[in-house]
Design an enzyme around this catalytic site. Structure first.
Site, PDB file in Angstrom:
ATOM      1  N   ASP A  32       0.823  -1.202   0.000  1.00 15.25           N
ATOM      2  CA  ASP A  32       0.000   0.000   0.000  1.00 15.25           C
ATOM      3  C   ASP A  32       0.859   1.255   0.000  1.00 15.25           C
ATOM      4  OD1 ASP A  32      -2.358  -1.302  -0.008  1.00 15.25           O
ATOM      5  OD2 ASP A  32      -2.673  -1.192   2.156  1.00 15.25           O
ATOM      6  N   LYS A  54      -4.070   3.130  -3.177  1.00 14.63           N
ATOM      7  CA  LYS A  54      -4.827   4.204  -3.829  1.00 14.63           C
ATOM      8  C   LYS A  54      -3.908   5.038  -4.692  1.00 14.63           C
ATOM      9  CE  LYS A  54      -8.350   5.308  -0.517  1.00 14.63           C
ATOM     10  NZ  LYS A  54      -8.481   6.065   0.716  1.00 14.63           N
ATOM     11  N   MET A 169      -8.309   8.500   9.895  1.00 17.37           N
ATOM     12  CA  MET A 169      -8.937   8.937   8.642  1.00 17.37           C
ATOM     13  C   MET A 169      -9.958  10.044   8.853  1.00 17.37           C
ATOM     14  SD  MET A 169      -9.574   5.112   7.073  1.00 17.37           S
ATOM     15  CE  MET A 169     -10.251   4.435   8.589  1.00 17.37           C
TER      16      MET A 169
HETATM   17  N1  SAH Z   1      -3.724  -0.003   9.495  1.00 20.26           N
HETATM   18  C1  SAH Z   1      -3.313   1.342   9.768  1.00 20.26           C
HETATM   19  C2  SAH Z   1      -4.437   2.328   9.578  1.00 20.26           C
HETATM   20  C3  SAH Z   1      -4.928   2.419   8.158  1.00 20.26           C
HETATM   21  S1  SAH Z   1      -6.166   3.613   7.950  1.00 20.26           S
HETATM   22  C4  SAH Z   1      -2.757   1.418  11.186  1.00 20.26           C
HETATM   23  O1  SAH Z   1      -2.896   0.474  11.953  1.00 20.26           O
HETATM   24  O2  SAH Z   1      -2.149   2.426  11.514  1.00 20.26           O
HETATM   25  C5  SAH Z   1      -5.226   5.003   7.412  1.00 20.26           C
HETATM   26  C6  SAH Z   1      -5.227   6.051   8.503  1.00 20.26           C
HETATM   27  O3  SAH Z   1      -4.242   5.731   9.459  1.00 20.26           O
HETATM   28  C7  SAH Z   1      -4.846   7.429   8.043  1.00 20.26           C
HETATM   29  O4  SAH Z   1      -5.938   8.104   7.476  1.00 20.26           O
HETATM   30  C8  SAH Z   1      -4.423   8.076   9.333  1.00 20.26           C
HETATM   31  O5  SAH Z   1      -5.516   8.436  10.121  1.00 20.26           O
HETATM   32  C9  SAH Z   1      -3.734   6.918  10.011  1.00 20.26           C
HETATM   33  N2  SAH Z   1      -2.287   6.945   9.780  1.00 20.26           N
HETATM   34  C10 SAH Z   1      -1.541   6.062   9.120  1.00 20.26           C
HETATM   35  N3  SAH Z   1      -0.242   6.401   9.161  1.00 20.26           N
HETATM   36  C11 SAH Z   1      -0.174   7.544   9.875  1.00 20.26           C
HETATM   37  C12 SAH Z   1       0.877   8.396  10.300  1.00 20.26           C
HETATM   38  N4  SAH Z   1       2.156   8.146   9.983  1.00 20.26           N
HETATM   39  N5  SAH Z   1       0.583   9.483  11.046  1.00 20.26           N
HETATM   40  C13 SAH Z   1      -0.690   9.759  11.390  1.00 20.26           C
HETATM   41  N6  SAH Z   1      -1.717   8.983  11.011  1.00 20.26           N
HETATM   42  C14 SAH Z   1      -1.478   7.894  10.277  1.00 20.26           C
END
Ligand code: SAH
Length: 494
Positions: A32, A54, A169
Site C-alpha cells: 500500500d 490508492k 482517517m
Molecule cells: N492499518 C493502519 C491504519 C490504516 S487507515 C494502522 O494500523 O495504523 C489510514 C489512517 O491511518 C490514516 O488516514 C491516518 O488516520 C492513520 N495513519 C496512518 N499512518 C499515519 C501516520 N504516519 N501518522 C498519522 N496517522 C497515520
C-alpha cells in the site's frame, strides 16, 4: 502461504523483526501507499513488487480484486506478503483479506504491527492511556460523514466514552466530528491534538479543543495521514513532546557520501532529529587484484607505508590477506595514516598506526613525517587513483623512492529521481570529500538546492566546493564525521 503483514506507522525503525524477515523472503509483495520509506529495500532482487494502493484520484485496485489476487497468488504456492501501513487488522481491511483467504482454504499468517493510532500520538508526546487522565481508549474511524443518517457510529456513545478517542482517517470530516461530539455532550473545551505524518520526518502536531480544532487544522493546512486524539491526554504533549525538541528536528540534510559509508553519518543525524536524504554521489570501486597484488607482494620491502583514506586502509589490508599475509607484513614499516577514520580502519585490522597527524590533510602528514628518515628508502602510498600529489612529491623531494599505488577509483553514482527531488528542498548538503562535491555537482547538473546551506568536512573539500561556485556555510573542525555533526549542530542552533 500468504502473510498479512503490518509495516508500522512510517518510521522504518518501528517495523517488526518478523516483517523485515518476511519482506526479505517474499516472492511477491502487494503493498500500500502508507508503508515506511525504504520498507521494500530488503526485498529479494527479482521479487515481484506490486503496488495495489490508492492512486491520487481513485483506487488502483478494488478490495475484491485484491482479495481475489491474494487467493490466486496464495494458491500458486510462493511466499506472498501483503504489506500494509500500521497494523493489518486496524482499519486496514486486513480482516476482509483474511476472510477471503480462509474461505478459499489458503493458509495465512498475520503479523501485527505498531498502529498509527498509538505511535503517532507517542511520537507527539501523548500517551493514549494514563492513570489520571484516561482509563480507556477507543479506536474510531473518522472516515464516515457523521451527518449521514445511516452512520455506523453511535456519536452519543462516543461522546460519553470514558476515555481517549483516537480517530483514524478523520481529517476531512473533522469539523463535523468535533461538532457531533459537542452536540452529544462532550465539553467544547475538551483537549484535542491532531498528529500529521506521525513518526515520519515531516511529523507535525496541532493542538486545540473541540471548539476550535477544526479551524486550527484548516489554518495549518493539515493533510492525511493524520490521527486525531480527543481527551485530556492530548494536553500532556505540552510537557512530553520529545522528538520535536531534538536539535535537528524538521531539518533535512543531504548525505552525499558513498552508500557503503553513509550509514554512520546518516544514523547519527537521524538520532538528532534530522530527515536524512541519502544521495550518494560516489561509489568506491576497488582496482583489480591483478593490479594491486604485485605491489603488495613486495610489502615487506617498504620502510614507510602511508594510507590517505579509510578505503585505502581497508583495501590494502584485504590485499595483504589475499596474498597469504597478515598484519605482520607491516611489522618492519612505519605506518602513517591521514585522518582518524583511516587510523580506526587500521586498528580494526590489527595495525596501530605510528603517525596520525592532528589535521586530516596531506600537508599535515608531510609535516608529521619530518623526523622519519626516508632518504633512499622505499615508501608505499596506498590511495585512490585520483588524489592530490602533495605527499608523494614531498617524500620524493626528500630522497624517498615512492610507489604510489591506486587501490580504488572513486566513480560517479548516478543520482536517482527520488533523492534528487528530496534534495531539492534540503536545508543542508553535506560534503565529506572533494569527490562528493565534484560528482554531486555533476549529478545535479548545476541545480544546487536553492536554500540549502553547504557543510564541508574540511579546507580541501571547501576549496573544491568554492571552485564549483558554492558558498561554504559550515566547515568542520576536526575534519571528520564527528566534526561535521558538531558543526551542523552549531549552525542549526544559530
Ligand atoms: N492499518 C493502519 C491504519 C490504516 S487507515 C494502522 O494500523 O495504523 C489510514 C489512517 O491511518 C490514516 O488516514 C491516518 O488516520 C492513520 N495513519 C496512518 N499512518 C499515519 C501516520 N504516519 N501518522 C498519522 N496517522 C497515520
Amino acid at each position: 502461504m500468504v502473510y498479512l503483514v503490518g509495516a508500522g506507522p512510517g518510521d522504518p525503525g518501528l517495523m517488526t523483526r518478523r516483517a523485515v524477515e518476511l519482506i526479505a523472503r517474499a516472492d511477491v509483495i502487494l503493498y500500500d501507499r502508507l508503508i515506511p520509506p525504504g520498507a521494500l529495500d530488503g526485498a529479494r532482487p527479482g521479487a515481484d513488487l506490486r503496488y495495489v494502493g490508492k492512486q491520487p484520484g481513485g483506487h488502483a485496485m478494488e478490495q475484491d480484486e485484491i482479495n481475489a489476487l491474494l487467493v490466486e497468488l496464495g494458491r500458486e504456492g510462493g511466499a506472498v506478503v501483503r504489506l500494509k501501513g500500521g497494523d493489518p487488522f486496524v482499519f486496514g481491511r486486513g480482516g476482509e483479506e483474511a476472510q477471503a483467504l480462509a474461505e478459499a482454504g489458503v493458509p495465512f499468517e498475520v503479523v501485527p504491527a505498531v498502529t498509527a493510532g498509538v505511535a503517532a500520538p507517542a511520537y507527539a508526546g501523548i500517551p493514549v492511556t494514563h492513570r489520571d487522565d484516561a482509563s480507556a481508549v477507543a479506536f474510531v474511524t473518522g472516515h464516515e460523514d457523521p451527518e449521514k443518517a445511516e452512520s455506523a457510529l453511535d456519536w452519543d456513545a462516543l461522546a460519553r466514552f470514558p476515555g481517549t478517542l483516537v480517530l483514524y482517517m478523520g481529517i476531512k470530516n473533522l469539523p463535523a466530528i468535533a461538532q457531533q461530539l459537542v452536540t452529544h455532550g462532550r465539553g467544547p473545551d475538551e483537549p484535542v491534538a491532531v498528529v500529521e505524518r506521525g513518526t515520519l520526518p515531516g511529523q507535525r502536531a496541532v493542538e486545540g479543543t473541540l471548539a476550535d480544532i477544526a479551524e486550527r487544522v484548516a489554518e495549518a493546512g493539515v493533510r492525511p495521514p493524520a490521527i486525531t486524539l480527543v481527551g485530556p491526554v492530548a494536553r500532556l504533549r505540552q510537557r512530553l513532546a520529545w522528538i520535536e525538541r531534538r536539535p535537528l528536528f524538521g531539518r533535512s540534510v543531504v548525505v552525499t557520501r558513498a552508500r557503503a559509508q553513509a550509514s554512520g553519518l546518516a544514523r547519527r543525524l537521524e538520532e538528532l532529529g534530522a530527515r536524512v536524504i541519502e544521495a550518494p554521489a560516489i561509489r568506491i570501486q576497488p582496482r583489480p587484484a591483478a593490479e594491486v597484488d604485485p605491489h603488495v607482494a613486495e610489502i615487506e620491502g617498504y620502510a614507510l607505508v602511508a594510507l590517505t583514506s579509510p578505503n585505502g586502509a581497508t583495501l590494502l589490508m584485504d590485499a595483504i590477506e589475499r596474498t597469504g599475509r597478515d598484519a605482520r607484513a607491516l611489522a618492519g614499516a612505519t605506518v602513517a595514516a591521514i585522518g582518524p577514520a583511516t587510523a580506526t580502519q587500521l586498528r580494526r585490522r590489527g595495525i596501530a598506526p605510528d603517525i596520525v597527524p592532528d589535521e586530516a590533510v596531506a600537508e599535515a602528514l608531510v609535516e608529521a613525517l619530518r623526523d622519519v628518515d626516508v632518504e633512499g628508502r622505499r615508501v608505499l602510498v596506498a590511495r585512490a587513483s585520483e588524489a592530490r600529489s602533495v605527499l608523494p612529491e614531498a617524500l620524493t623531494e626528500r630522497g624517498a623512492r615512492v610507489d604510489v599505488v591506486a587501490f580504488y577509483d572513486t566513480v560517479a553514482e548516478p543520482l536517482v529521481g527520488d533523492s534528487l527531488a528530496a534534495a531539492a528542498e534540503a536545508d543542508y548538503v553535506t560534503f565529506t570529500s572533494s569527490s562528493t562535491v565534484r560528482f554531486f555537482m555533476d549529478g545535479i547538473d548545476g541545480n544546487f538546492p536553492g536554500g540549502a546551506r553547504v557543510v564541508s568536512i574540511g579546507p580541501i573539500t571547501s576549496a573544491t566546493a568554492r571552485e564549483h561556485g558554492l558558498e561554504v556555510h559550515v566547515e568542520a573542525d576536526p575534519h571528520d564525521i564527528g566534526g561535521v555533526i558538531d558543526a551542523l549542530l552549531n549552525d542549526a542552533a544559530r
